[in-house]
Design an enzyme around this catalytic site. Structure first.
Site: not given
Ligand code: GCB
Length: 596
Positions: A165, A416-417, A472, A476, A508, A572
């Site tokens: 992203d 990452n993820e 999130y 989300y 995050e 964000k």
């Molecule tokens: C995540 C990712 C990050 C994204 C973020 C988002 O989980 O690690 O790269 O930018 O979410 O804002 O969706």
């Protein structure tokens, strides 16, 4: 361990940055490698700054969305006084891969967009004369690159798809150097520090190239330049009485100087580097720095700003650190790739704690569907395969080789993820964790866990030392319903605590907010809602002892690929892209500086 020493001016070495405007040509038709563009002046009249991404410098979409080779060229005069020295050409980064020529001769080839590479070019340069440096920088992401992606051929040309992203900025993002060393030279220095009460220990290893029969003097000086210890030979150990440790909030640094001496004790080579004496350890669910529990307060960041994209910029660096200090932040993660080494050097001096991350982002089919619009199996012969694994491994090696001597780095993040709930994911990560530990037995290892990898599904977290969670709730999931979000977040968190008993850092959490959007009651995309989401997370963190850190996503708004989930990029940030505070910044300042 092989390190990658930063170029420095010392009594025996000199460096020259090749930054400035370089000739530039995009090569959408792939002509350059066939026609040998390095042999001549590049076609066209474009010039671009180094360091910078090229994507946002011009108004044309074919520059912004270019897929493939971009050519850079400069002519540089090599100082006459460098005669007799060994001369090295070094790129601090070329995103994502590059081939480099000096005049007609190929001198470098490198894969991976965020780590340095260099070559001894002594035989190709005539001190006093000029050389032409040409680099072709390829921005294509494939299943065998880190990060992965794929190229779609369309009637309108190539389109790059990827599963992360942030915008796929490309080019020469960092400094290009010519520097000298003497013939026999210091090639590697690795430092490991320990603390025992008021005594600090610095164990060092040094590798030299040439200079057989030379001896070595290693000296440690404090911040007042007073010598506090010395030793001869390598490997060796220095003992520091009344040590002044490096600690979060106080970047106290010593200077370690390695001097290689030849016959008659004549100085052959000198290399100095700043070092911090500190320890890092995980103990149960605590993260200890110098034996004291540490709580991470800070951000996931990006190297991202208007016009220059991912080009390193000292002004933005200093400003970002000043804003973090204003908030009371003590740390950040180099999401989602190794940042410019200047950033780590500055963090060392500022006492800011860093989680160092490799560029392995998007190894996840589930995210691929959302961000890349494609269905695939993450780990397979056709997708993330053994070749990808080797590139990933190499990226980890290069990250550690560059950053191991930085006291600010306390934790390695090796992905990452990623997909982390299948047997294939375990088979993929087990050797990578082992390799990371082999390269650096002193730092804990972690990866940032994806929201769908709940404690009941995850099959890899037992391999790691710290749980880093990206969550999130309220954005989300449970969008707009913070009561439900709070309940489900706490439930999940307690399940992690019961299952692993490891320290948990939230790497995050957050919500998009378009600066200037307001509503009561607060709704998604408003500044109020972003503030409320963060406050909700904080209530939960404060109820759970195993949470040892909160790093918000994100420090500032940043550019992404276009998409209907994004409003002119990812919003964000608690700062806008030009670093103006949103309401959340003021709330964070009150929490982190304990002003409430
Ligand atoms: C995540 C990712 C990050 C994204 C973020 C988002 O989980 O690690 O790269 O930018 O979410 O804002 O969706």
């Amino acid at each position: 361990m092989a390190t990658m020493l930063a170029p420095r001016d010392t009594p025996t070495r000199e460096r020259k940055a090749l930054n400035g405007l370089w000739r530039f040509a995009l090569d959408a038709a792939d002509d350059g490698r066939v026609q040998g563009w390095w042999r001549q002046r590049l076609p066209g009249s474009r010039e671009v700054p180094v360091p910078s991404s090229y994507n946002d410098l011009f108004p044309e979409a074919d520059v912004h969305d270019h897929v493939g080779d971009a050519w850079y060229q400069t002519v540089v005069r090599v100082p006459e006084r460098w005669r007799g020295e060994r001369i090295v050409l070094r790129f601090d980064a070329a995103t994502h891969r590059a081939v480099v020529w000096i005049d007609e001769t190929k001198v470098l080839e490198h894969e991976g967009g965020y780590t340095p590479f260099e070559a001894d070019v002594t035989d190709l340069v005539e001190p006093g004369g000029e050389i032409r440096v040409t680099a072709v920088v390829d921005n294509i992401l494939s299943w065998q690159s880190i990060p992965p992606g794929y190229v779609e051929e369309t009637p309108d040309g190539r389109r790059q798809r990827y599963f992360h992203d942030f915008f796929n900025y490309a080019g020469l993002h960092r400094t290009v150097w010519l520097y000298t060393t003497p013939g026999p030279y210091i090639a590697d220095v690795t430092v490991v520090t320990e603390l025992n009460g008021s005594i600090g220990t610095v164990r060092y290893e040094v590798e030299t190239s040439g200079g057989d029969g030379a001896n070595m003097l290693v000296t440690l000086r404090d911040a007042e330049e007073k010598e506090v210890a010395h030793a001869t030979g390598a490997p060796g150990e220095l003992t520091v009485e009344d040590v002044h440790p490096w600690r979060p909030g106080e970047g106290y640094l010593y200077e370690l100087t390695v001097e290689l001496r030849g016959p008659g004790d004549a100085t052959v080579d000198v290399y100095s580097l700043p070092i911090g004496i500190r320890t890092v350890r995980v103990d149960g669910a605590r993260f200890l720095i110098n034996g004291d529990p540490f709580y991470f307060k800070g951000f996931g960041k990006h190297e991202d700003s208007a016009v220059r994209g991912k080009g390193h910029d000292d002004a933005f660096m200093v400003h970002d650190f000043a804003l973090m200090d204003w908030l009371g932040a003590n740390s950040f993660r180099t999401s989602h790739y190794p940042y410019a080494e200047e950033v780590l050097e500055y963090a060392d001096r500022q006492g800011i704690v860093v989680i160092g991350e490799v560029a392995a982002v998007g190894l996840n089919a589930q995210l691929g569907e959302v961000l890349g619009g494609v269905s695939f199996t993450t780990f397979s012969e056709e997708t993330v395969n053994s070749a990808t694994h080797e590139v990933h491994s190499q990226a980890i090696r290069e990250l550690i080789a560059r950053d191991t001597n930085h006291p600010c780095v306390v934790l390695w993040s090796i992905a990452n993820e990623p997909e982390s709930w299948t047997p294939e994911s375990r088979a993929y990560f087990e050797p990578l964790v082992a390799e990371t530990r082999r390269l650096d037995p002193t730092r804990p290892v972690a990866f940032a866990n994806f929201m769908a990898a709940t404690p009941d599904r995850d099959v890899i977290s037992d391999l790691f030392d710290v749980l880093m969670l990206n969550r999130y709730h309220g954005w989300y999931a449970q969008t707009g319903d913070l009561a439900a979000a709070e309940r489900s977040l706490e439930q999940e968190l307690r399940a992690w605590v019961d299952k692993h008993g490891k320290p948990i850092v939230f790497t995050e959490y957050g919500a998009d907010a378009v600066a200037g959007a307001h509503a009561l009651p607060p709704g998604p995309w408003t500044e109020e809602y972003q503030t409320d989401v963060l406050a909700m997370f904080h209530r939960v963190f404060d109820r759970i002892d195993a949470v040892v850190g909160e790093q918000i996503w994100n420090f500032a708004d940043f550019a992404t690929a276009p998409g209907i989930m994004r409003v002119d990029g990812n919003k964000k940030g608690v700062f806008t892209r030009d670093r103006r505070p949103k309401a959340a910044a003021h709330m964070l300042r009150r929490r982190w500086r304990r002003l409430q």
